[in-house]
Each structure stands twice: as C-alpha cells, then as structure tokens.
Design a protein around this motif. Structure first.
Motif, PDB file in Angstrom:
ATOM      1  N   LEU A  98      31.397 -62.066   5.500  1.00 30.22           N
ATOM      2  CA  LEU A  98      30.202 -61.371   5.058  1.00 30.22           C
ATOM      3  C   LEU A  98      30.464 -59.991   4.912  1.00 30.22           C
ATOM      4  CD1 LEU A  98      27.344 -63.438   7.357  1.00 30.22           C
ATOM      5  CD2 LEU A  98      27.746 -63.529   4.794  1.00 30.22           C
ATOM      6  N   ASN A  99      31.023 -59.312   5.733  1.00 32.39           N
ATOM      7  CA  ASN A  99      31.079 -57.782   5.566  1.00 32.39           C
ATOM      8  C   ASN A  99      32.179 -57.316   4.487  1.00 32.39           C
ATOM      9  OD1 ASN A  99      33.019 -55.283   6.406  1.00 32.39           O
ATOM     10  ND2 ASN A  99      31.462 -55.249   7.897  1.00 32.39           N
ATOM     11  N   TYR A 100      33.303 -58.003   4.252  1.00 37.29           N
ATOM     12  CA  TYR A 100      34.470 -57.464   3.640  1.00 37.29           C
ATOM     13  C   TYR A 100      34.227 -57.466   2.186  1.00 37.29           C
ATOM     14  CZ  TYR A 100      39.207 -57.154   1.802  1.00 37.29           C
ATOM     15  OH  TYR A 100      40.435 -56.672   1.004  1.00 37.29           O
ATOM     16  N   PRO A 101      33.533 -58.278   1.714  1.00 36.80           N
ATOM     17  CA  PRO A 101      33.168 -58.125   0.181  1.00 36.80           C
ATOM     18  C   PRO A 101      32.315 -56.593  -0.131  1.00 36.80           C
ATOM     19  CG  PRO A 101      32.585 -60.302   0.732  1.00 36.80           C
ATOM     20  CD  PRO A 101      32.990 -59.579   2.068  1.00 36.80           C
ATOM     21  N   VAL A 102      31.515 -56.645   0.714  1.00 37.85           N
ATOM     22  CA  VAL A 102      30.799 -55.284   0.870  1.00 37.85           C
ATOM     23  C   VAL A 102      31.443 -53.917   1.125  1.00 37.85           C
ATOM     24  CG1 VAL A 102      28.648 -53.961   1.498  1.00 37.85           C
ATOM     25  CG2 VAL A 102      28.502 -56.439   1.278  1.00 37.85           C
ATOM     26  N   GLN A 103      32.009 -53.904   2.278  1.00 37.99           N
ATOM     27  CA  GLN A 103      32.913 -52.798   2.826  1.00 37.99           C
ATOM     28  C   GLN A 103      34.121 -52.597   1.925  1.00 37.99           C
ATOM     29  OE1 GLN A 103      31.494 -50.466   4.681  1.00 37.99           O
ATOM     30  NE2 GLN A 103      30.648 -51.311   6.486  1.00 37.99           N
ATOM     31  N   GLY A 104      34.824 -53.615   1.664  1.00 34.69           N
ATOM     32  CA  GLY A 104      35.923 -53.510   0.828  1.00 34.69           C
ATOM     33  C   GLY A 104      35.660 -52.926  -0.480  1.00 34.69           C
ATOM     34  N   SER A 105      34.715 -53.566  -1.246  1.00 35.49           N
ATOM     35  CA  SER A 105      34.215 -53.197  -2.553  1.00 35.49           C
ATOM     36  C   SER A 105      33.853 -51.709  -2.823  1.00 35.49           C
ATOM     37  CB  SER A 105      33.155 -53.791  -3.180  1.00 35.49           C
ATOM     38  OG  SER A 105      33.473 -55.369  -3.239  1.00 35.49           O
ATOM     39  N   GLY A 106      33.277 -51.207  -1.377  1.00 28.44           N
ATOM     40  CA  GLY A 106      32.961 -49.655  -1.547  1.00 28.44           C
ATOM     41  C   GLY A 106      34.154 -48.979  -1.332  1.00 28.44           C
ATOM     42  N   GLY A 107      35.172 -49.418  -0.586  1.00 27.94           N
ATOM     43  CA  GLY A 107      36.363 -48.644  -0.286  1.00 27.94           C
ATOM     44  C   GLY A 107      36.982 -48.818  -1.789  1.00 27.94           C
ATOM     45  N   ASP A 108      36.920 -49.828  -2.409  1.00 24.50           N
ATOM     46  CA  ASP A 108      37.615 -49.933  -3.970  1.00 24.50           C
ATOM     47  C   ASP A 108      37.085 -48.781  -4.669  1.00 24.50           C
ATOM     48  OD1 ASP A 108      39.027 -51.932  -3.270  1.00 24.50           O
ATOM     49  OD2 ASP A 108      37.585 -53.478  -4.163  1.00 24.50           O
ATOM     50  N   ALA A 109      35.740 -48.576  -4.704  1.00 24.69           N
ATOM     51  CA  ALA A 109      34.789 -47.545  -5.573  1.00 24.69           C
ATOM     52  C   ALA A 109      35.253 -46.120  -5.161  1.00 24.69           C
ATOM     53  CB  ALA A 109      33.319 -47.880  -5.376  1.00 24.69           C
ATOM     54  N   CYS A 110      35.379 -45.931  -3.882  1.00 26.96           N
ATOM     55  CA  CYS A 110      35.801 -44.557  -3.373  1.00 26.96           C
ATOM     56  C   CYS A 110      37.229 -44.138  -3.983  1.00 26.96           C
ATOM     57  CB  CYS A 110      35.669 -44.535  -2.098  1.00 26.96           C
ATOM     58  SG  CYS A 110      36.076 -42.993  -1.262  1.00 26.96           S
ATOM     59  N   LYS A 111      38.265 -45.188  -3.890  1.00 27.38           N
ATOM     60  CA  LYS A 111      39.591 -44.890  -4.366  1.00 27.38           C
ATOM     61  C   LYS A 111      39.430 -44.619  -6.076  1.00 27.38           C
ATOM     62  CE  LYS A 111      41.758 -47.450  -0.477  1.00 27.38           C
ATOM     63  NZ  LYS A 111      40.485 -47.719   0.113  1.00 27.38           N
ATOM     64  N   ILE A 112      38.660 -45.579  -6.631  1.00 32.28           N
ATOM     65  CA  ILE A 112      38.692 -45.153  -8.091  1.00 32.28           C
ATOM     66  C   ILE A 112      38.053 -43.939  -8.331  1.00 32.28           C
ATOM     67  CG2 ILE A 112      37.642 -45.987 -10.156  1.00 32.28           C
ATOM     68  CD1 ILE A 112      37.649 -48.738  -9.109  1.00 32.28           C
ATOM     69  N   ALA A 113      37.137 -43.565  -7.594  1.00 35.94           N
ATOM     70  CA  ALA A 113      36.208 -42.212  -7.803  1.00 35.94           C
ATOM     71  C   ALA A 113      37.259 -40.958  -7.390  1.00 35.94           C
ATOM     72  CB  ALA A 113      35.127 -42.088  -6.806  1.00 35.94           C
ATOM     73  N   VAL A 114      38.144 -41.133  -6.491  1.00 30.46           N
ATOM     74  CA  VAL A 114      39.125 -40.230  -6.230  1.00 30.46           C
ATOM     75  C   VAL A 114      40.060 -39.907  -7.523  1.00 30.46           C
ATOM     76  CG1 VAL A 114      41.141 -39.533  -5.088  1.00 30.46           C
ATOM     77  CG2 VAL A 114      39.095 -40.390  -3.645  1.00 30.46           C
ATOM     78  N   CYS A 115      40.394 -40.990  -8.044  1.00 27.67           N
ATOM     79  CA  CYS A 115      41.384 -41.088  -9.360  1.00 27.67           C
ATOM     80  C   CYS A 115      40.521 -40.361 -10.648  1.00 27.67           C
ATOM     81  CB  CYS A 115      41.945 -42.243  -9.647  1.00 27.67           C
ATOM     82  SG  CYS A 115      43.072 -43.156  -8.513  1.00 27.67           S
ATOM     83  N   LEU A 116      39.247 -40.912 -10.569  1.00 31.03           N
ATOM     84  CA  LEU A 116      38.480 -40.354 -11.484  1.00 31.03           C
ATOM     85  C   LEU A 116      38.476 -38.622 -11.544  1.00 31.03           C
ATOM     86  CD1 LEU A 116      35.914 -43.226 -12.294  1.00 31.03           C
ATOM     87  CD2 LEU A 116      37.882 -42.492 -13.670  1.00 31.03           C
ATOM     88  N   PHE A 117      38.128 -38.234 -10.343  1.00 36.74           N
ATOM     89  CA  PHE A 117      37.748 -36.806 -10.031  1.00 36.74           C
ATOM     90  C   PHE A 117      38.926 -36.063 -10.549  1.00 36.74           C
ATOM     91  CE2 PHE A 117      38.051 -33.151  -7.349  1.00 36.74           C
ATOM     92  CZ  PHE A 117      36.673 -32.588  -7.314  1.00 36.74           C
ATOM     93  N   ASP A 118      40.298 -36.420 -10.134  1.00 39.60           N
ATOM     94  CA  ASP A 118      41.384 -35.777 -10.482  1.00 39.60           C
ATOM     95  C   ASP A 118      41.518 -35.908 -12.029  1.00 39.60           C
ATOM     96  OD1 ASP A 118      43.769 -34.780  -9.498  1.00 39.60           O
ATOM     97  OD2 ASP A 118      44.853 -36.226 -10.950  1.00 39.60           O
ATOM     98  N   LYS A 119      41.236 -36.412 -12.615  1.00 34.54           N
ATOM     99  CA  LYS A 119      41.252 -36.792 -14.108  1.00 34.54           C
ATOM    100  C   LYS A 119      40.308 -35.793 -14.657  1.00 34.54           C
ATOM    101  CE  LYS A 119      40.796 -40.177 -18.024  1.00 34.54           C
ATOM    102  NZ  LYS A 119      39.704 -39.754 -18.665  1.00 34.54           N
ATOM    103  N   TYR A 120      39.007 -35.855 -14.285  1.00 37.39           N
ATOM    104  CA  TYR A 120      38.081 -35.181 -14.938  1.00 37.39           C
ATOM    105  C   TYR A 120      38.289 -33.533 -14.680  1.00 37.39           C
ATOM    106  CZ  TYR A 120      35.382 -39.598 -15.429  1.00 37.39           C
ATOM    107  OH  TYR A 120      35.167 -40.799 -15.720  1.00 37.39           O
ATOM    108  N   VAL A 121      38.599 -33.386 -13.218  1.00 39.39           N
ATOM    109  CA  VAL A 121      39.015 -31.834 -13.120  1.00 39.39           C
ATOM    110  C   VAL A 121      40.087 -31.219 -13.966  1.00 39.39           C
ATOM    111  CG1 VAL A 121      39.969 -30.462 -11.296  1.00 39.39           C
ATOM    112  CG2 VAL A 121      38.038 -31.797 -10.969  1.00 39.39           C
ATOM    113  N   LYS A 122      40.951 -31.925 -14.196  1.00 40.40           N
ATOM    114  CA  LYS A 122      42.138 -31.611 -14.940  1.00 40.40           C
ATOM    115  C   LYS A 122      41.868 -31.308 -16.660  1.00 40.40           C
ATOM    116  CE  LYS A 122      45.904 -33.446 -12.386  1.00 40.40           C
ATOM    117  NZ  LYS A 122      47.104 -34.301 -12.403  1.00 40.40           N
ATOM    118  N   GLU A 123      40.957 -32.433 -16.783  1.00 40.06           N
ATOM    119  CA  GLU A 123      40.288 -32.112 -18.307  1.00 40.06           C
ATOM    120  C   GLU A 123      39.441 -31.168 -18.462  1.00 40.06           C
ATOM    121  OE1 GLU A 123      40.051 -37.103 -19.453  1.00 40.06           O
ATOM    122  OE2 GLU A 123      38.237 -36.019 -18.885  1.00 40.06           O
TER     123      GLU A 123
END
Length: 211
Positions: free
Chosen positions: A119-144
């Motif tokens: 019950l926990n992993y889909p929620v917490q794991g998906s939150g972790g996925d979103a955080c890692k994607i946000a890190v990549c997007l932040f780097d992309k947007y900052v450079k742009e």
C-alpha cells in the motif's frame, strides 16, 4: 477548488497528514492512536480513534476497498517456492511468504511480502519519481533561462536550491514550475496539482556571510 490554508496551522496539518497517510497505508485505529500520541502529543480515546478511521474509510470508499483487498490478498496468499543459491554455488528451493510485484507510476518495480508495503510503495515511490523528474527539469529550465541557481540538497521530498539574490524570485518560480510539471507528468491523468505555494525562501544571506 484550492483550500484556504489560513484556517489550518502547521500542527493541525501534521496531525491530519499522519492520519491520512496512516489509513491509506493500511494503519489500524490503534496505530493511528499511537502515532498521534507519540508524534503530535495528542491523546485520543479508543472510541474516537475508531470513529476517525471509520469516518475516513466511509468517505474514501475506493481507498477503503483497496486497503481491504490488499490486506485479504496478503493474509490468504499462498507461500512461494523460490530457487536460492548457497556460497558453494549449489541451488536449492526455499519456501517464502506470499508476495507480488508493485509498480510506481514511473514503472519502477519492487517485490513486496507485506500488505503495508504494497500500500505504501506506489504512493511513496511515485513521489520519489516525481522528485527526481523535478530535479532534471529544474536543471533544464535554469539553463534555458540563464539563472544563477543550483540544487544543493534533496531532503526526503524537499528540493533545496541556492541562488544569487538577483535570481532568487526567478529561481523560486522555476522550481515551482519544475515540481508542477514533474507531478503532472506522472499524475496529470489522475489530477492536476499546483505546488507554487509550497516553495518558500528559507534564507537570504549569502553563504560566505552566514553565521
């Protein structure tokens, strides 16, 4: 409709989060009672704890169904036979508890043997996925945008950014944009989120001058 947080203080929000996530992850009224006492110093009677969980589950019927079905599945699931290998390279069969593979929204998989983990992993794991994607997007947007801003730390689901004073406001907007885009990338087909109000400036003192 966006909720007006002016009527909810930090302590109330924390207590509510402990209750919500506790029930979503399969917690009982007893565990809810214990968590509120230990973490929030709130003493709740047995009757009120039972009512709180019953009210939550009666309101969120889909969550209740998922929790009950998952608990039933892991309670009555048959043990599995898996092939193991000893230090000499000899293979043998060992019986282990029932388990199944759980996925995050990004597709990461884990084999779990407990209902609470399922019950926990889909929620917490998906939150972790979103955080890692946000890190990549932040780097992309900052450079742009050519901003003087960098991610310096990740703390659970918080992203800590350091920027120049001049680029502070722009960096704040870019971080909110990256977090929103990451969450909506994974969960947009379920709901649309906006975390702009969750981004806050923690310090404005240049690091060399900080105490």
């Amino acid at each position: 409709e966006k909720h007006d947080d002016r009527f909810i203080n930090k302590e109330e929000r924390t207590a509510a989060k402990n209750a919500n996530f506790g029930f979503i992850y399969g917690g009982s009224w007893v565990s809810y009672q214990q968590v509120q006492l230990v973490k929030n110093k709130i003493k709740i009677s047995d009757e009120d704890a039972k009512k709180a969980r019953a009210s939550f589950m009666s309101l969120y019927t889909t969550i209740n169904k998922n929790v009950e079905l998952t608990k039933y599945e892991f309670k009555h699931g048959r043990p599995r036979n898996v092939v193991q290998e000893d230090s000499m390279g000899n293979q043998y069969t060992q019986q282990v508890p029932y388990g199944r593979t759980i996925d995050t929204l990004f597709g990461r998989k884990i084999m779990v043997e407990k209902d609470t983990t399922a019950l926990n992993y889909p929620v917490q794991g998906s939150g972790g996925d979103a955080c890692k994607i946000a890190v990549c997007l932040f780097d992309k947007y900052v450079k742009e945008e050519g901003l003087d801003a960098y991610i310096i730390n990740l703390i659970h689901d918080d992203i800590v950014v350091e920027s120049s004073i001049e680029d502070r406001d722009a960096a704040k907007k870019v971080l909110a944009r990256a977090m929103n885009d990451a969450a909506n990338c994974l969960m947009g087909h379920y709901f649309t989120t906006d975390v702009s109000d969750e981004v806050e400036v923690l310090a404005e003192t240049p690091l060399p001058q900080a105490a």
